[in-house]
Design a protein around this motif. Structure first.
Motif, PDB file in Angstrom:
ATOM      1  N   ALA A  71       0.777  -1.163  -0.008  1.00  0.00           N
ATOM      2  CA  ALA A  71      -0.065   0.010   0.062  1.00  0.00           C
ATOM      3  C   ALA A  71       0.837   1.257   0.028  1.00  0.00           C
ATOM      4  O   ALA A  71       0.551   2.338  -0.916  1.00  0.00           O
ATOM      5  N   PRO A  72       1.824   1.493   0.920  1.00  0.00           N
ATOM      6  CA  PRO A  72       2.722   2.791   0.857  1.00  0.00           C
ATOM      7  C   PRO A  72       3.520   2.901  -0.333  1.00  0.00           C
ATOM      8  O   PRO A  72       3.596   3.800  -1.063  1.00  0.00           O
ATOM      9  N   VAL A  73       3.823   1.530  -1.025  1.00  0.00           N
ATOM     10  CA  VAL A  73       4.914   1.649  -2.265  1.00  0.00           C
ATOM     11  C   VAL A  73       3.978   2.203  -3.461  1.00  0.00           C
ATOM     12  O   VAL A  73       4.240   3.050  -4.239  1.00  0.00           O
ATOM     13  N   LEU A  74       2.746   1.550  -3.427  1.00  0.00           N
ATOM     14  CA  LEU A  74       1.719   1.971  -4.663  1.00  0.00           C
ATOM     15  C   LEU A  74       1.496   3.475  -4.440  1.00  0.00           C
ATOM     16  O   LEU A  74       1.364   3.874  -5.676  1.00  0.00           O
ATOM     17  N   ALA A  75       1.242   3.782  -3.325  1.00  0.00           N
ATOM     18  CA  ALA A  75       0.734   5.355  -3.197  1.00  0.00           C
ATOM     19  C   ALA A  75       1.956   6.188  -3.528  1.00  0.00           C
ATOM     20  O   ALA A  75       1.664   7.105  -4.208  1.00  0.00           O
ATOM     21  N   ILE A  76       3.032   5.821  -3.249  1.00  0.00           N
ATOM     22  CA  ILE A  76       4.217   6.593  -3.507  1.00  0.00           C
ATOM     23  C   ILE A  76       4.045   6.781  -5.116  1.00  0.00           C
ATOM     24  O   ILE A  76       4.632   7.743  -5.810  1.00  0.00           O
ATOM     25  N   PHE A  77       4.385   5.810  -5.626  1.00  0.00           N
ATOM     26  CA  PHE A  77       4.313   5.638  -7.229  1.00  0.00           C
ATOM     27  C   PHE A  77       3.216   6.285  -7.984  1.00  0.00           C
ATOM     28  O   PHE A  77       3.387   7.108  -8.884  1.00  0.00           O
ATOM     29  N   ALA A  78       2.214   6.189  -7.357  1.00  0.00           N
ATOM     30  CA  ALA A  78       0.923   7.022  -7.790  1.00  0.00           C
ATOM     31  C   ALA A  78       0.967   8.547  -7.726  1.00  0.00           C
ATOM     32  O   ALA A  78       0.915   9.253  -8.805  1.00  0.00           O
ATOM     33  N   PHE A  79       1.328   9.292  -6.733  1.00  0.00           N
ATOM     34  CA  PHE A  79       1.317  10.397  -6.511  1.00  0.00           C
ATOM     35  C   PHE A  79       2.802  11.206  -6.996  1.00  0.00           C
ATOM     36  O   PHE A  79       3.022  12.201  -7.541  1.00  0.00           O
ATOM     37  N   SER A 116      -9.146   7.549  -9.667  1.00  0.00           N
ATOM     38  CA  SER A 116      -8.606   7.260 -10.769  1.00  0.00           C
ATOM     39  C   SER A 116      -9.218   7.301 -12.135  1.00  0.00           C
ATOM     40  O   SER A 116      -8.730   7.394 -13.125  1.00  0.00           O
ATOM     41  N   CYS A 117     -10.434   7.181 -12.039  1.00  0.00           N
ATOM     42  CA  CYS A 117     -11.560   7.333 -13.125  1.00  0.00           C
ATOM     43  C   CYS A 117     -11.343   8.681 -13.635  1.00  0.00           C
ATOM     44  O   CYS A 117     -11.427   8.872 -14.825  1.00  0.00           O
ATOM     45  N   ALA A 118     -11.447   9.596 -12.766  1.00  0.00           N
ATOM     46  CA  ALA A 118     -11.506  10.966 -13.005  1.00  0.00           C
ATOM     47  C   ALA A 118     -10.240  11.674 -13.590  1.00  0.00           C
ATOM     48  O   ALA A 118     -10.039  12.318 -14.676  1.00  0.00           O
ATOM     49  N   TRP A 119      -9.286  10.868 -12.955  1.00  0.00           N
ATOM     50  CA  TRP A 119      -7.740  11.450 -13.669  1.00  0.00           C
ATOM     51  C   TRP A 119      -7.414  10.772 -15.113  1.00  0.00           C
ATOM     52  O   TRP A 119      -7.042  11.158 -15.930  1.00  0.00           O
ATOM     53  N   ALA A 120      -7.815   9.440 -15.259  1.00  0.00           N
ATOM     54  CA  ALA A 120      -7.820   8.686 -16.538  1.00  0.00           C
ATOM     55  C   ALA A 120      -8.690   9.535 -17.675  1.00  0.00           C
ATOM     56  O   ALA A 120      -8.212   9.671 -18.733  1.00  0.00           O
ATOM     57  N   LYS A 121      -9.590  10.099 -17.234  1.00  0.00           N
ATOM     58  CA  LYS A 121     -10.577  10.888 -18.175  1.00  0.00           C
ATOM     59  C   LYS A 121      -9.917  12.208 -18.412  1.00  0.00           C
ATOM     60  O   LYS A 121      -9.870  12.691 -19.499  1.00  0.00           O
ATOM     61  N   ALA A 133      -6.614  16.072 -11.460  1.00  0.00           N
ATOM     62  CA  ALA A 133      -5.193  15.675 -11.088  1.00  0.00           C
ATOM     63  C   ALA A 133      -4.688  15.913  -9.694  1.00  0.00           C
ATOM     64  O   ALA A 133      -4.073  15.102  -8.921  1.00  0.00           O
ATOM     65  N   GLN A 134      -5.141  17.057  -9.153  1.00  0.00           N
ATOM     66  CA  GLN A 134      -4.988  17.332  -7.535  1.00  0.00           C
ATOM     67  C   GLN A 134      -5.549  16.561  -6.709  1.00  0.00           C
ATOM     68  O   GLN A 134      -5.265  15.941  -5.477  1.00  0.00           O
ATOM     69  N   PHE A 135      -6.953  15.902  -7.011  1.00  0.00           N
ATOM     70  CA  PHE A 135      -7.803  15.101  -6.326  1.00  0.00           C
ATOM     71  C   PHE A 135      -6.833  13.626  -6.317  1.00  0.00           C
ATOM     72  O   PHE A 135      -6.983  12.949  -5.355  1.00  0.00           O
ATOM     73  N   PHE A 136      -6.393  13.439  -7.157  1.00  0.00           N
ATOM     74  CA  PHE A 136      -5.747  12.023  -7.464  1.00  0.00           C
ATOM     75  C   PHE A 136      -4.313  12.164  -6.603  1.00  0.00           C
ATOM     76  O   PHE A 136      -4.324  11.124  -5.764  1.00  0.00           O
ATOM     77  N   VAL A 137      -3.840  13.203  -6.622  1.00  0.00           N
ATOM     78  CA  VAL A 137      -2.480  13.305  -5.991  1.00  0.00           C
ATOM     79  C   VAL A 137      -2.715  13.289  -4.273  1.00  0.00           C
ATOM     80  O   VAL A 137      -2.252  12.700  -3.481  1.00  0.00           O
ATOM     81  N   ALA A 138      -3.975  14.014  -3.974  1.00  0.00           N
ATOM     82  CA  ALA A 138      -4.229  14.114  -2.496  1.00  0.00           C
ATOM     83  C   ALA A 138      -4.567  12.766  -1.980  1.00  0.00           C
ATOM     84  O   ALA A 138      -4.164  12.376  -1.010  1.00  0.00           O
ATOM     85  N   VAL A 139      -5.434  12.004  -2.996  1.00  0.00           N
ATOM     86  CA  VAL A 139      -5.873  10.652  -2.384  1.00  0.00           C
ATOM     87  C   VAL A 139      -4.591   9.763  -2.200  1.00  0.00           C
ATOM     88  O   VAL A 139      -4.366   9.011  -1.416  1.00  0.00           O
ATOM     89  N   ALA A 140      -3.579   9.854  -3.115  1.00  0.00           N
ATOM     90  CA  ALA A 140      -2.494   8.975  -3.127  1.00  0.00           C
ATOM     91  C   ALA A 140      -1.644   9.469  -1.861  1.00  0.00           C
ATOM     92  O   ALA A 140      -1.154   8.486  -1.063  1.00  0.00           O
ATOM     93  N   VAL A 141      -1.529  10.588  -1.567  1.00  0.00           N
ATOM     94  CA  VAL A 141      -0.699  11.293  -0.373  1.00  0.00           C
ATOM     95  C   VAL A 141      -1.361  10.597   1.013  1.00  0.00           C
ATOM     96  O   VAL A 141      -0.772  10.111   1.876  1.00  0.00           O
ATOM     97  N   VAL A 146      -1.908   6.467 -14.122  1.00  0.00           N
ATOM     98  CA  VAL A 146      -3.103   5.844 -14.077  1.00  0.00           C
ATOM     99  C   VAL A 146      -2.979   4.384 -13.656  1.00  0.00           C
ATOM    100  O   VAL A 146      -4.051   3.739 -13.186  1.00  0.00           O
ATOM    101  N   VAL A 147      -2.146   3.735 -14.250  1.00  0.00           N
ATOM    102  CA  VAL A 147      -1.909   2.104 -13.991  1.00  0.00           C
ATOM    103  C   VAL A 147      -1.751   1.838 -12.329  1.00  0.00           C
ATOM    104  O   VAL A 147      -2.327   1.103 -11.904  1.00  0.00           O
ATOM    105  N   PHE A 148      -1.063   2.770 -11.847  1.00  0.00           N
ATOM    106  CA  PHE A 148      -0.915   2.515 -10.323  1.00  0.00           C
ATOM    107  C   PHE A 148      -2.294   2.904  -9.593  1.00  0.00           C
ATOM    108  O   PHE A 148      -2.511   2.509  -8.460  1.00  0.00           O
ATOM    109  N   GLY A 149      -3.028   4.056 -10.211  1.00  0.00           N
ATOM    110  CA  GLY A 149      -4.304   4.176  -9.501  1.00  0.00           C
ATOM    111  C   GLY A 149      -5.237   3.138  -9.426  1.00  0.00           C
ATOM    112  O   GLY A 149      -5.760   2.733  -8.588  1.00  0.00           O
ATOM    113  N   PHE A 150      -5.292   2.369 -10.639  1.00  0.00           N
ATOM    114  CA  PHE A 150      -6.215   1.118 -10.734  1.00  0.00           C
ATOM    115  C   PHE A 150      -5.595  -0.128  -9.839  1.00  0.00           C
ATOM    116  O   PHE A 150      -6.271  -0.883  -9.278  1.00  0.00           O
ATOM    117  N   LEU A 151      -4.281  -0.257  -9.667  1.00  0.00           N
ATOM    118  CA  LEU A 151      -3.716  -1.260  -9.017  1.00  0.00           C
ATOM    119  C   LEU A 151      -3.997  -0.882  -7.450  1.00  0.00           C
ATOM    120  O   LEU A 151      -4.209  -1.948  -6.654  1.00  0.00           O
TER     121      LEU A 151
END
Length: 280
Positions: free
Chosen positions: A7-15, A130-135, A77-85, A178-183
């Motif tokens: 979980a921490p590793v995938l979140a780091i790669f996402a943001f 993830s869906c919002a950022w992919a779009k 974009a900011q919503f995606f990064v905030a969720v990851a952080v 986007v891939v890390f978001g869906f992971l």
């Protein structure tokens, strides 16, 4: 354990892949008067293209025009990064609590319940972001497309001038985000079941069925014991019957001791039947 490690590793790669992105588009403009100009369009996170501007030659009397890109994709974009952080921070906190404060974590079952609720919330947030950022990424690619940018330039719309894209943006990092978001969606959603098992709620739902089976077994045992008592009934009646002593010579018979009141015995002079009257 997989949640604690990945979980921490995938979140780091996402943001990191989304929040740290910067790209550029380089265009060359060849005017009819043999002048040549190279234009660089730089952009990056949070992708507010309305603030991105660049100078373009008009190929007429050495004049220039200032152009702005169109589109604002900062919100997804900011919503995606905030969720990851926040997911990264919560994963670190949960790891520390799980390894070093195990007793406090399981006290009154508050820790597992809180972890279960947070896991459900983050699974839903990862899905939305993830869906919002992919779009939004598809909109970013369309906005910075070389054909779209060249169309904005007045010099490139004239057939006498020649325009060419020298360097295009590299979308590998954003595609990876986007891939890390869906992971992360898969990881957090899959952990819902394990977090639910930690709460012990599934065990409490199984208790009523067990008590019902216990009641049925105890009821059958009582029926069995009652049946055995009924079988002993005739032997008890035989014992009472044996206790009755007949005295034909005295002209009467006696009953065993009971809780009833003493009976009155009337005898007749003749050897006829005796009449017993019990006073209630």
């Amino acid at each position: 354990m997989c949640m604690v490690i990945f979980a921490p590793v995938l979140a780091i790669f996402a943001f990191a892949t989304c929040g740290g992105y910067s790209g550029q588009l380089r265009v060359r403009v060849d005017c009819a008067d043999k002048t040549q100009t190279n234009i660089t369009v730089s952009f990056g996170y949070p992708f507010r293209f309305e603030q991105v501007h660049f100078k373009v030659p008009l190929c007429e009397l050495q004049r220039h025009e200032v152009l702005f890109l169109e589109g604002d994709f900062s919100t997804p974009a900011q919503f995606f990064v905030a969720v990851a952080v926040f997911a990264f921070l919560y994963s670190l906190l949960a790891t520390v609590v799980y390894f070093f404060y195990q007793n406090n974590y399981r006290e009154k079952n508050r820790g597992p319940l809180l972890d279960f609720l947070v896991t459900v919330i983050f699974s839903f947030l990862w899905l939305l972001s993830s869906c919002a950022w992919a779009k939004a990424l598809s909109g970013v690619k369309e906005t910075v497309d070389s054909t779209q940018v060249l169309f904005l330039m007045a010099a490139c719309r004239e057939t006498a001038n020649e325009c060419e894209a020298l360097e295009k943006p590299v979308w590998t990092r954003l595609n990876t985000s986007v891939v890390f978001g869906f992971l992360n969606i898969t990881l957090w959603a899959g952990n819902i079941w394990f977090a639910y098992k930690e709460t012990g709620l599934h065990k409490t739902r199984q208790r009523p069925t067990r008590t019902l089976s216990e009641k049925q077994s105890s009821f059958s045992q009582r029926q069995y014991s009652q049946g055995s008592f009924d079988q002993s009934g005739p032997s008890l009646g035989q014992q009472l019957y044996r206790q009755v002593s007949f005295d034909h010579s005295a002209g009467g018979f006696s009953l065993p001791n009971s809780s009833l009141s003493p009976a009155s015995v009337f005898t007749s002079s003749s050897r006829g039947p005796l009449i017993l009257i019990n006073d209630m």
